[in-house]
Enzyme design. Structure first.
Site, PDB file in Angstrom:
ATOM      1  N   GLY A 167      45.180  42.197 119.928  1.00 37.33           N
ATOM      2  CA  GLY A 167      45.226  42.491 118.839  1.00 37.33           C
ATOM      3  C   GLY A 167      44.834  43.217 117.421  1.00 37.33           C
ATOM      4  O   GLY A 167      43.812  43.856 118.854  1.00 37.33           O
TER       5      GLY A 167
ATOM      6  N   ASN B 154      39.045  53.258 123.478  1.00 39.84           N
ATOM      7  CA  ASN B 154      40.064  52.249 122.858  1.00 39.84           C
ATOM      8  C   ASN B 154      41.739  52.353 123.821  1.00 39.84           C
ATOM      9  O   ASN B 154      42.042  50.938 123.842  1.00 39.84           O
ATOM     10  CB  ASN B 154      40.818  52.077 121.581  1.00 39.84           C
ATOM     11  CG  ASN B 154      39.394  51.304 120.840  1.00 39.84           C
ATOM     12  OD1 ASN B 154      38.001  50.930 121.356  1.00 39.84           O
ATOM     13  ND2 ASN B 154      39.540  51.178 119.797  1.00 39.84           N
TER      14      ASN B 154
ATOM     15  N   CYS C 103      42.826  47.661 115.929  1.00 33.78           N
ATOM     16  CA  CYS C 103      42.627  48.673 116.135  1.00 33.78           C
ATOM     17  C   CYS C 103      42.778  48.779 117.543  1.00 33.78           C
ATOM     18  O   CYS C 103      43.612  49.926 117.166  1.00 33.78           O
ATOM     19  CB  CYS C 103      40.811  48.487 116.532  1.00 33.78           C
ATOM     20  SG  CYS C 103      39.709  47.885 114.673  1.00 33.78           S
TER      21      CYS C 103
ATOM     22  N   GLU D 278      32.367  54.854 115.596  1.00 33.59           N
ATOM     23  CA  GLU D 278      31.896  53.279 115.749  1.00 33.59           C
ATOM     24  C   GLU D 278      32.323  52.936 117.127  1.00 33.59           C
ATOM     25  O   GLU D 278      33.245  52.936 116.962  1.00 33.59           O
ATOM     26  CB  GLU D 278      31.463  53.144 115.083  1.00 33.59           C
ATOM     27  CG  GLU D 278      31.189  51.946 114.784  1.00 33.59           C
ATOM     28  CD  GLU D 278      29.809  51.725 114.766  1.00 33.59           C
ATOM     29  OE1 GLU D 278      29.368  52.350 114.358  1.00 33.59           O
ATOM     30  OE2 GLU D 278      29.657  50.554 115.603  1.00 33.59           O
ATOM     31  N   PHE D 279      31.496  52.463 117.452  1.00 38.41           N
ATOM     32  CA  PHE D 279      32.383  51.088 119.045  1.00 38.41           C
ATOM     33  C   PHE D 279      32.254  49.625 119.090  1.00 38.41           C
ATOM     34  O   PHE D 279      32.080  48.890 119.391  1.00 38.41           O
ATOM     35  CB  PHE D 279      31.214  52.238 120.568  1.00 38.41           C
ATOM     36  CG  PHE D 279      31.951  53.187 120.576  1.00 38.41           C
ATOM     37  CD1 PHE D 279      33.141  53.840 120.724  1.00 38.41           C
ATOM     38  CD2 PHE D 279      30.781  54.029 120.593  1.00 38.41           C
ATOM     39  CE1 PHE D 279      33.143  54.755 121.386  1.00 38.41           C
ATOM     40  CE2 PHE D 279      30.951  55.416 120.292  1.00 38.41           C
ATOM     41  CZ  PHE D 279      31.911  56.077 120.891  1.00 38.41           C
TER      42      PHE D 279
ATOM     43  N   LEU E 266      38.975  41.728 131.749  1.00 38.27           N
ATOM     44  CA  LEU E 266      40.480  41.372 132.759  1.00 38.27           C
ATOM     45  C   LEU E 266      40.602  39.716 132.532  1.00 38.27           C
ATOM     46  O   LEU E 266      40.922  39.531 133.389  1.00 38.27           O
ATOM     47  CB  LEU E 266      40.053  40.995 134.375  1.00 38.27           C
ATOM     48  CG  LEU E 266      40.013  43.011 134.362  1.00 38.27           C
ATOM     49  CD1 LEU E 266      39.188  42.943 135.898  1.00 38.27           C
ATOM     50  CD2 LEU E 266      41.621  44.002 134.881  1.00 38.27           C
TER      51      LEU E 266
ATOM     52  N   ALA F 195      43.505  37.572 131.619  1.00 38.24           N
ATOM     53  CA  ALA F 195      45.217  37.278 131.211  1.00 38.24           C
ATOM     54  C   ALA F 195      45.166  36.819 130.334  1.00 38.24           C
ATOM     55  O   ALA F 195      44.586  35.689 129.975  1.00 38.24           O
ATOM     56  CB  ALA F 195      45.894  37.635 132.597  1.00 38.24           C
TER      57      ALA F 195
ATOM     58  N   GLU G  54      34.367  43.616 116.291  1.00 36.91           N
ATOM     59  CA  GLU G  54      34.584  42.459 115.464  1.00 36.91           C
ATOM     60  C   GLU G  54      33.518  41.200 115.792  1.00 36.91           C
ATOM     61  O   GLU G  54      33.985  40.986 117.705  1.00 36.91           O
ATOM     62  CB  GLU G  54      35.599  41.956 115.071  1.00 36.91           C
ATOM     63  CG  GLU G  54      36.080  43.423 114.184  1.00 36.91           C
ATOM     64  CD  GLU G  54      37.348  43.041 113.318  1.00 36.91           C
ATOM     65  OE1 GLU G  54      37.949  41.781 113.115  1.00 36.91           O
ATOM     66  OE2 GLU G  54      37.656  43.797 113.228  1.00 36.91           O
TER      67      GLU G  54
HETATM   68  C1  UGA Z   1      37.667  47.285 119.290  1.00 40.45           C
HETATM   69  C2  UGA Z   1      36.857  47.423 120.449  1.00 40.45           C
HETATM   70  O1  UGA Z   1      36.390  46.427 121.629  1.00 40.45           O
HETATM   71  C3  UGA Z   1      35.890  48.130 119.638  1.00 40.45           C
HETATM   72  O2  UGA Z   1      34.073  49.198 120.988  1.00 40.45           O
HETATM   73  C4  UGA Z   1      35.738  49.334 118.547  1.00 40.45           C
HETATM   74  O3  UGA Z   1      34.648  49.524 118.035  1.00 40.45           O
HETATM   75  C5  UGA Z   1      37.040  48.498 117.828  1.00 40.45           C
HETATM   76  O4  UGA Z   1      37.760  47.539 118.513  1.00 40.45           O
HETATM   77  C6  UGA Z   1      37.589  49.241 116.765  1.00 40.45           C
HETATM   78  O5  UGA Z   1      38.298  50.647 117.464  1.00 40.45           O
HETATM   79  O6  UGA Z   1      36.515  49.232 115.679  1.00 40.45           O
HETATM   80  P1  UGA Z   1      38.079  44.911 118.525  1.00 40.45           P
HETATM   81  O7  UGA Z   1      38.765  45.027 117.737  1.00 40.45           O
HETATM   82  O8  UGA Z   1      36.715  44.024 117.708  1.00 40.45           O
HETATM   83  O9  UGA Z   1      36.966  46.257 119.296  1.00 40.45           O
HETATM   84  O10 UGA Z   1      38.247  43.434 119.705  1.00 40.45           O
HETATM   85  P2  UGA Z   1      38.058  43.285 121.047  1.00 40.45           P
HETATM   86  O11 UGA Z   1      36.911  42.946 121.433  1.00 40.45           O
HETATM   87  O12 UGA Z   1      38.542  45.562 121.659  1.00 40.45           O
HETATM   88  O13 UGA Z   1      39.338  42.761 121.763  1.00 40.45           O
HETATM   89  C7  UGA Z   1      40.554  43.577 121.188  1.00 40.45           C
HETATM   90  C8  UGA Z   1      41.455  42.426 121.544  1.00 40.45           C
HETATM   91  O14 UGA Z   1      41.549  42.402 122.899  1.00 40.45           O
HETATM   92  C9  UGA Z   1      41.743  40.862 121.288  1.00 40.45           C
HETATM   93  O15 UGA Z   1      42.375  40.328 120.521  1.00 40.45           O
HETATM   94  C10 UGA Z   1      40.755  39.651 122.214  1.00 40.45           C
HETATM   95  O16 UGA Z   1      42.063  39.001 122.916  1.00 40.45           O
HETATM   96  C11 UGA Z   1      41.813  41.047 123.460  1.00 40.45           C
HETATM   97  N1  UGA Z   1      41.145  40.985 124.702  1.00 40.45           N
HETATM   98  C12 UGA Z   1      39.875  41.170 125.112  1.00 40.45           C
HETATM   99  C13 UGA Z   1      41.684  40.406 126.051  1.00 40.45           C
HETATM  100  O17 UGA Z   1      43.588  40.112 125.813  1.00 40.45           O
HETATM  101  N2  UGA Z   1      41.899  40.488 127.262  1.00 40.45           N
HETATM  102  C14 UGA Z   1      40.600  40.977 127.674  1.00 40.45           C
HETATM  103  O18 UGA Z   1      40.316  40.447 128.678  1.00 40.45           O
HETATM  104  C15 UGA Z   1      39.778  41.473 126.250  1.00 40.45           C
END
Ligand code: UGA
Length: 447
Positions: free
Chosen positions: A268, A219, A271, A159-160, A261, A263, A163
């Site tokens: 966190g 991921n 996942c 699953e992708f 991208l 910064a 949240e």
């Molecule tokens: C992530 C993946 O994006 C999903 O595809 C995957 O299904 C999910 O994990 C999972 O394994 O269940 P999620 O944990 O909801 O989803 O969060 P993301 O949107 O990926 O963000 C992760 C973290 O990266 C957040 O703390 C966000 O603030 C940070 N982030 C994101 C950055 O610091 N910079 C960015 O450019 C993007």
């Protein structure tokens, strides 16, 4: 006859998947082992904040006025086995305590409890994020423990969903990946996903290990992209460059793309951090650890940004100790549009400053209850303005829309110092500087 579907585990993934399956027209039975969760779901309430999920649940949960009645919940594995043709396993796989490896106990327990009740042919579909090789083992154990034997078949379907966008990602996935061992399993899954596939979602059919690897490598790639730009932020800080401009310019190259991208204080959540660690641990077991040593660096870069944020705050406050300093923290969740504080960079920074003697007051639009539970000794305020009242410095650590819409002038009136540090590079520096704030951000020049 239409397939009947069960969903085992009703966290973010399972609750959303169950509601989405009902939305696609199937009869669905959801199972969880936590009675409070089941009671909430039966009332059409969602145990976490996820935009649009409660509406979708209420549209389908049996017993709610005007609902389709297609979605029910239970705690009984025998009922699940008797009901379903396809069983989705959606339980979580956290990091093992004190280790990098993935804790498979919830997955193992779900299979162990379901299998003995499978007295008619069924397809069990794993959705949890697992170490590569798990599906092969679980398929064997399933066939051995199920009364129907090999007619209890396994498929793996990672699953992708993100949240905050879980409903949209589940109903309109950008791809569907299925690891299968028979055309029968593929046929059933094509039937389950006929809706989204009909709308154009690509349907990728593969073997077990590849299906498992798609998830962990996706991921890992996302984590790498974030740490890449955060490494560039470190270089920008040393060289006087501007990482936001840099990311913009890089993003115009469509081989690179502008997404992920941003910064800041890094990734966190439940996942990305644990998935890259579990992936390294698994590669080690397989004798392929060299292939993933770079992920150790990705993890280090990420964790370093949290420390760097603390140092930026210290420096902005004059370079000494945090003792007696009042620090407002805007944001507690690991990302906006979620109430999830698991491994939240924002709370980590807040906690570090608090432990060094700073008087930290946190405000978050949705994450207050979870944050309080995790860090009861931090100060909390009911609004952003209250958090900022009397603050010597304001830290913007989770990029909620509400914070972009704050009025810097009004906030300046209550702050003791017009000093804001943007840990997410999401505020408009011009707007804050125009209201006489000193605005600093990670990887960007001071003025
Ligand atoms: C992530 C993946 O994006 C999903 O595809 C995957 O299904 C999910 O994990 C999972 O394994 O269940 P999620 O944990 O909801 O989803 O969060 P993301 O949107 O990926 O963000 C992760 C973290 O990266 C957040 O703390 C966000 O603030 C940070 N982030 C994101 C950055 O610091 N910079 C960015 O450019 C993007």
């Amino acid at each position: 006859m239409a397939l009947k579907i069960t969903v085992i585990g009703t966290g973010y993934l399972g609750a959303t998947h169950a509601a989405a399956m009902a939305e696609l027209g199937f009869e669905v039975l959801g199972l969880d082992v936590v009675p409070e969760k089941i009671e909430m779901l039966q009332r059409g309430e969602v145990p976490m904040y996820e935009p649009g999920l409660e509406e979708l649940l209420r549209k389908h949960v049996a017993g709610i006025e005007g609902s389709s009645g297609r979605l029910r919940f239970t705690m009984d594995f025998a009922e699940v086995a008797a009901f379903g043709d396809v069983h989705f396993v959606c339980v979580n796989t956290p990091q093992k305590h004190g280790e990098y490896a993935c804790d498979m106990s919830y997955v193992d327990s779900a299979f162990a409890q379901l299998a003995p009740h499978l007295t008619r042919p069924a397809l069990v579909v794993g959705k949890s994020t697992v170490p590569v090789g798990s599906a092969d083992r679980l398929a064997r154990e399933l066939a051995a423990a199920a009364p129907v034997g090999a007619d209890a078949e396994l498929a793996w379907n990672p699953e992708f969903l993100r949240e905050g966008l879980a409903v949209q990602d589940t109903l309109h996935p950008d791809r569907i990946v299925v690891g299968v061992r028979s055309t029968h399993a593929e046929k059933l899954l094509r039937e389950v996903y006929a809706g989204p596939v009909g709308e154009g979602s690509p349907f990728v059919v593969t073997d077990f290990p590849t299906a498992e690897l798609v998830k962990t490598s996706a991921n890992s790639f996302l984590a790498t992209k974030i740490s890449f730009i955060n490494a560039m932020a470190e270089v920008c800080e040393a060289a006087g460059g501007d990482v936001v401009k840099l990311a913009e310019a890089l993003g115009y190259d469509d081989r690179i793309g502008k997404k992920f991208l941003r910064a800041g204080i890094g990734f966190g959540g439940g996942c990305l951090p644990k998935d890259i660690r579990a992936f390294m641990a698994r590669a080690g077991e397989l004798g392929a650890d060299q292939a993933l040593t770079f992920l150790r660096e990705i993890d280090s870069i990420n964790m370093r940004r949290r420390g760097q944020m603390v140092e930026m705050a210290r420096e902005a406050l004059g370079g000494g100790s945090f003792l007696g300093k009042r620090v407002a923290v805007l944001g507690a969740t690991f990302k906006p549009d979620s109430d999830d504080v698991r491994d939240s960079p924002a709370l980590n920074v807040a906690g570090q400053i608090h432990l060094q003697g700073g008087q930290v007051t946190v405000y978050d639009p949705k994450g207050m209850a979870n944050a309080r539970r995790l860090f009861p000794t931090l100060g909390y305020a009911e609004t952003a303005v209250e958090a900022v009242r009397g603050a010597d410095v304001v830290l913007h650590l989770t990029e909620w829309r509400e914070f972009r819409e704050l009025d810097p002038e009004a906030l300046g009136e209550v702050a003791s110092n017009r000093l804001i540090l943007d840990g997410r590079n999401a505020l408009d520096p011009g707007v804050w500087r125009a209201a006489s704030w000193t605005y600093r951000a990670m990887g960007r020049p001071s003025a």
